[in-house]
Design a protein around this motif. Sequence first.
Motif, PDB file in Angstrom:
ATOM      1  N   ALA A 107       0.833  -1.201   0.000  1.00 43.10           N
ATOM      2  CA  ALA A 107       0.000   0.000   0.000  1.00 43.10           C
ATOM      3  C   ALA A 107       0.870   1.255   0.000  1.00 43.10           C
ATOM      4  O   ALA A 107       0.554   2.243  -0.675  1.00 43.10           O
ATOM      5  CB  ALA A 107      -0.928   0.007   1.211  1.00 43.10           C
ATOM      6  N   ALA A 108       1.967   1.218   0.741  1.00 44.33           N
ATOM      7  CA  ALA A 108       2.876   2.370   0.768  1.00 44.33           C
ATOM      8  C   ALA A 108       3.464   2.617  -0.611  1.00 44.33           C
ATOM      9  O   ALA A 108       3.538   3.760  -1.077  1.00 44.33           O
ATOM     10  CB  ALA A 108       3.991   2.142   1.782  1.00 44.33           C
ATOM     11  N   ASP A 110       2.158   1.700  -3.494  1.00 46.99           N
ATOM     12  CA  ASP A 110       1.075   2.154  -4.376  1.00 46.99           C
ATOM     13  C   ASP A 110       0.748   3.626  -4.174  1.00 46.99           C
ATOM     14  O   ASP A 110       0.304   4.293  -5.106  1.00 46.99           O
ATOM     15  CB  ASP A 110      -0.187   1.315  -4.151  1.00 46.99           C
ATOM     16  N   SER A 111       0.965   4.141  -2.969  1.00 48.43           N
ATOM     17  CA  SER A 111       0.594   5.526  -2.679  1.00 48.43           C
ATOM     18  C   SER A 111       1.698   6.528  -3.041  1.00 48.43           C
ATOM     19  O   SER A 111       1.502   7.729  -2.901  1.00 48.43           O
ATOM     20  CB  SER A 111       0.226   5.675  -1.200  1.00 48.43           C
ATOM     21  N   LEU A 112       2.846   6.040  -3.496  1.00 46.49           N
ATOM     22  CA  LEU A 112       3.949   6.940  -3.854  1.00 46.49           C
ATOM     23  C   LEU A 112       3.605   7.735  -5.114  1.00 46.49           C
ATOM     24  O   LEU A 112       2.859   7.250  -5.967  1.00 46.49           O
ATOM     25  CB  LEU A 112       5.225   6.130  -4.111  1.00 46.49           C
ATOM     26  N   ARG A 117       7.643   6.121  -7.377  1.00 39.48           N
ATOM     27  CA  ARG A 117       7.317   4.691  -7.433  1.00 39.48           C
ATOM     28  C   ARG A 117       8.111   4.015  -8.553  1.00 39.48           C
ATOM     29  O   ARG A 117       8.643   2.926  -8.387  1.00 39.48           O
ATOM     30  CB  ARG A 117       5.815   4.500  -7.634  1.00 39.48           C
ATOM     31  N   ALA A 154       8.595   6.283   3.267  1.00 41.08           N
ATOM     32  CA  ALA A 154       7.154   5.988   3.237  1.00 41.08           C
ATOM     33  C   ALA A 154       6.894   4.537   3.654  1.00 41.08           C
ATOM     34  O   ALA A 154       5.958   4.264   4.419  1.00 41.08           O
ATOM     35  CB  ALA A 154       6.592   6.260   1.839  1.00 41.08           C
ATOM     36  N   CYS A 155       7.717   3.624   3.178  1.00 36.76           N
ATOM     37  CA  CYS A 155       7.559   2.210   3.547  1.00 36.76           C
ATOM     38  C   CYS A 155       7.787   2.020   5.048  1.00 36.76           C
ATOM     39  O   CYS A 155       7.041   1.288   5.699  1.00 36.76           O
ATOM     40  CB  CYS A 155       8.526   1.342   2.744  1.00 36.76           C
ATOM     41  N   ARG A 158       4.789   3.363   6.984  1.00 33.67           N
ATOM     42  CA  ARG A 158       3.650   2.460   6.849  1.00 33.67           C
ATOM     43  C   ARG A 158       3.877   1.193   7.660  1.00 33.67           C
ATOM     44  O   ARG A 158       2.983   0.686   8.308  1.00 33.67           O
ATOM     45  CB  ARG A 158       3.425   2.144   5.370  1.00 33.67           C
TER      46      ARG A 158
END
Length: 182
Positions: A107-108, A110-112, A117, A154-155, A158
Motif C-alpha cells: 500500500a505504501a 502504491d501511494s507513492l 514509485r 514511506a515504507c 507504513r
Amino acid sequence: MLERYYRELLGFLARAVKDRDTAADLAQESYARVLAARQGGQLVQNSRALLYQIARNLVIDHQRHADVRASVEVPDAQAEADAAYASRNSEPETAVSAQQGVAALAAAIDSLPPRCREAFMLNRFDGMTYAQVARHMGVSVKAVEQHIKHALDACERRRAQAAGARQAPAVVRRKLSRSRHD
C-alpha cells in the motif's frame, strides 16, 4: 585491449570492492565506457590509463551508493514474510502479522508519486543500479537517490503504523487479562 588488461583490472576492482561479481560488473562497465569514448570520436592515447581512471571512478560511485543504501535500507518485506513462515510452530498471529506487513508495504508503494514509485520499482524489483535508473528515467542520480529515500521513508512509516496497529490489540488483551485476574 580486453584480453590484455581484463584480469589485471578485475583483480584491482575485486580488491577495491571486495566482491568478485561486483568487480566483474564494474570491469565490464569500464570497458563499455572506454569503447563509448572511442566510438564517440574521443582521441584515446593511453587506453590503460583511461580504463583505470574510469574503474576508480566507478569504485567511488559504487561505494557512495552503498553508503546511501546502507543508511536508508528498510527490511525486505519478503524476508519478513519468510521469517514468519519459517517455523511450522509459528503462531497464526505471526503469519497474519507478516501478511499485514507485506500488505502495508504494498500500500505504501502504491501511494507513492508516480516518478518516485517508478524509481523505487526499477531499483528494488528490477535490480537496476541508481545510475541505470537515472539513465532510464532521464534524471540525475541524485534525483533517483531522493526518490528512493522518499519511498523507503514511506515504507518505514507504513510498516511502523502497521506494527503499531498490530501491537495495540495485544496491549489491550494484556490489560483485560490483568483486570480479570485482579
